[in-house]
Design a protein around this motif. Structure first.
Motif, PDB file in Angstrom:
ATOM      1  N   THR B  92       0.876   5.276   2.958  1.00 58.90           N
ATOM      2  CA  THR B  92       2.313   5.534   2.792  1.00 58.90           C
ATOM      3  C   THR B  92       2.641   6.951   3.243  1.00 58.90           C
ATOM      4  O   THR B  92       3.613   7.187   3.975  1.00 58.90           O
ATOM      5  N   GLU B  95       2.141   7.253   7.157  1.00 54.92           N
ATOM      6  CA  GLU B  95       3.214   6.643   7.939  1.00 54.92           C
ATOM      7  C   GLU B  95       4.445   7.551   7.965  1.00 54.92           C
ATOM      8  O   GLU B  95       5.037   7.787   9.021  1.00 54.92           O
ATOM      9  N   LEU B  96       4.813   8.087   6.794  1.00 59.48           N
ATOM     10  CA  LEU B  96       5.983   8.969   6.733  1.00 59.48           C
ATOM     11  C   LEU B  96       5.754  10.234   7.551  1.00 59.48           C
ATOM     12  O   LEU B  96       6.652  10.717   8.248  1.00 59.48           O
ATOM     13  N   ARG B 123      -0.311   0.353   5.795  1.00 59.21           N
ATOM     14  CA  ARG B 123       0.521   0.467   4.593  1.00 59.21           C
ATOM     15  C   ARG B 123       0.912  -0.920   4.096  1.00 59.21           C
ATOM     16  O   ARG B 123       0.881  -1.202   2.904  1.00 59.21           O
ATOM     17  N   ASP B 124       1.240  -1.801   5.033  1.00 62.98           N
ATOM     18  CA  ASP B 124       1.603  -3.164   4.653  1.00 62.98           C
ATOM     19  C   ASP B 124       0.413  -3.868   3.976  1.00 62.98           C
ATOM     20  O   ASP B 124       0.566  -4.537   2.949  1.00 62.98           O
ATOM     21  N   GLU B 127       0.106  -2.541   0.511  1.00 60.98           N
ATOM     22  CA  GLU B 127       1.197  -3.033  -0.348  1.00 60.98           C
ATOM     23  C   GLU B 127       0.970  -4.480  -0.755  1.00 60.98           C
ATOM     24  O   GLU B 127       1.145  -4.846  -1.924  1.00 60.98           O
ATOM     25  N   ALA B 175      10.432  10.907  -0.218  1.00 62.14           N
ATOM     26  CA  ALA B 175      10.396   9.573   0.398  1.00 62.14           C
ATOM     27  C   ALA B 175       9.145   8.825  -0.051  1.00 62.14           C
ATOM     28  O   ALA B 175       9.185   7.622  -0.320  1.00 62.14           O
ATOM     29  N   TRP B 176       8.032   9.524  -0.142  1.00 59.97           N
ATOM     30  CA  TRP B 176       6.763   8.923  -0.572  1.00 59.97           C
ATOM     31  C   TRP B 176       6.879   8.380  -1.990  1.00 59.97           C
ATOM     32  O   TRP B 176       6.534   7.229  -2.268  1.00 59.97           O
ATOM     33  N   THR B 178       9.524   7.608  -3.671  1.00 59.16           N
ATOM     34  CA  THR B 178      10.457   6.474  -3.736  1.00 59.16           C
ATOM     35  C   THR B 178       9.760   5.184  -3.339  1.00 59.16           C
ATOM     36  O   THR B 178       9.883   4.156  -4.006  1.00 59.16           O
ATOM     37  N   ARG B 179       9.003   5.246  -2.238  1.00 55.43           N
ATOM     38  CA  ARG B 179       8.323   4.035  -1.759  1.00 55.43           C
ATOM     39  C   ARG B 179       7.246   3.567  -2.720  1.00 55.43           C
ATOM     40  O   ARG B 179       7.134   2.381  -3.025  1.00 55.43           O
ATOM     41  N   SER B 182       8.741   1.989  -5.761  1.00 54.38           N
ATOM     42  CA  SER B 182       9.292   0.661  -5.494  1.00 54.38           C
ATOM     43  C   SER B 182       8.185  -0.392  -5.414  1.00 54.38           C
ATOM     44  O   SER B 182       8.313  -1.489  -5.979  1.00 54.38           O
ATOM     45  N   VAL B 183       7.090  -0.061  -4.746  1.00 57.11           N
ATOM     46  CA  VAL B 183       5.984  -1.022  -4.643  1.00 57.11           C
ATOM     47  C   VAL B 183       5.384  -1.290  -6.025  1.00 57.11           C
ATOM     48  O   VAL B 183       5.149  -2.442  -6.400  1.00 57.11           O
TER      49      VAL B 183
END
Lengths: 98, 233
Positions: B92, B95-96, B123-124, B127, B175-176, B178-179, B182-183
């Motif tokens: 994650t 990627e950012l 990352r996918d 996740e 941003a990290w 937040t992601r 969420s996951v």
């Protein structure tokens, strides 16, 4: 590998379309816990060398296959009817994938 | 170049750790997936280390203190859930970071633009597994939680500015977080608590200080080249 998950995970058949315009062809099979993971595993196993632009995965259990015992009634009658084969037409030059 | 070493060592060390799963992964399909990710990272490491010097010398002949990777990537694989936790935190972040570097005009823009697609897949992958382990059985949930907790204190270091990377590190961090939040929420897990900065947090890898397991990893990674310099097959 005791209680190996692949023994419990369902089997999936993988179909890969190698280029736009061609149909999907059977590439092989794999184990995965669900369809999403099967797609990802298929990507890793069968398309790492730019073999594909599209992948289908189908649960192997959902495939109905013809039985080897019924091969003769299934396929033999079509073998002696040459008029069913499109060999009497001239194929225009430049037509591919026919 | 400080930044080339930092980013290159991150990729090299994580690649080696993931390679350790070869022959040990829970299923064949997952072994191939982890090896693919390891090879992507190795490719990135080669480009980055070549910007800093001779790639083989840098990879095989440096002492532990000369490596500039964050301590997160050198952490042992643990169980599969812990490896996934490490992958989630790192990919994650990567990627950012690469998205931002790709938009810039610095020396890393071409590499980042190419690598960001690979990293999006990493990352996918992380996740997808976090969701399945977190929202799976009682045991998988517990193992995933333990993996996330154990590595949490190594995540603060990811956002220490790296000299030579023109990136707004605090927005990268936001941003990290937040992601990740969420996951983890979708996976019925919670964001770990505990310090990530200051005295109780880990993280001096960028200064060359590493954790104890890293020395043993390096010994394994380097012994062939050191025993038989220039060996090929």
């Amino acid at each position: 590998m005791s209680g190996s998950p692949s023994a419990e995970w369902p089997l999936w058949e993988v179909f890969v379309r190698s280029r736009r315009g061609l149909s999907h062809t059977h590439a092989g099979s794999l184990h995965a816990p669900d369809a999403e993971m099967a797609l990802r595993n298929a990507r890793d196993l069968y398309t790492r060398r730019s073999e594909g632009v599209s992948i289908w995965v189908v649960p192997s259990a959902e495939i109905t296959a013809s039985s080897p015992d019924e091969r003769d009634p299934f396929f033999e009658p079509s073998a002696d009817k040459p008029y069913r084969h499109p060999t009497f037409y001239a194929i225009p030059e430049g037509v591919r994938h026919l | 170049m400080t930044a080339a070493l930092a980013l290159g060592d991150d990729a090299l060390v994580l690649s080696h750790r993931l390679g350790e799963w070869a022959g040990h992964a829970p299923v064949l399909e997952e072994e191939v997936a982890l090896a693919n990710i390891a090879l992507d990272l190795l490719g990135q490491a080669r480009v980055l280390l070549s910007l800093a010097g001779d790639e083989d010398e840098l990879a095989y002949l440096r002492e532990e203190r000369a490596f500039r990777n964050v301590q997160l990537v050198e952490q042992p694989n643990g169980d599969f859930a812990q490896t996934i936790a490490r992958q989630l935190y790192f990919s994650t972040y990567q990627e950012l970071l690469y998205e931002r570097l790709a938009r810039g005009t610095g020396p890393f823009a071409p590499l980042a633009a190419k690598a960001v697609k690979e990293v999006a897949y990493h990352r996918d992958h992380a996740e997808q597994w976090t969701l399945r382990l977190g929202d799976g059985t009682e045991e998988s949930h517990e193992r995933m939680r333990r993996g996330l907790d154990a590595l949490w204190r190594f995540t603060g270091e990811l956002f220490e500015p790296v000299e030579g990377c023109e990136v707004e590190w605090h927005t990268l961090h936001d941003a990290w977080l937040t992601r990740i939040s969420s996951v983890l929420e979708r996976a019925t897990l919670t964001v770990p608590e505990g310090p990530r900065r200051g005295g109780w947090a880990a993280g001096a890898g960028r200064q060359g200080l590493h954790t104890e397991p890293f020395g043993r990893m390096l010994a394994e990674m380097q012994h062939l080249h050191r025993s038989h310099p220039g060996a090929t097959w």
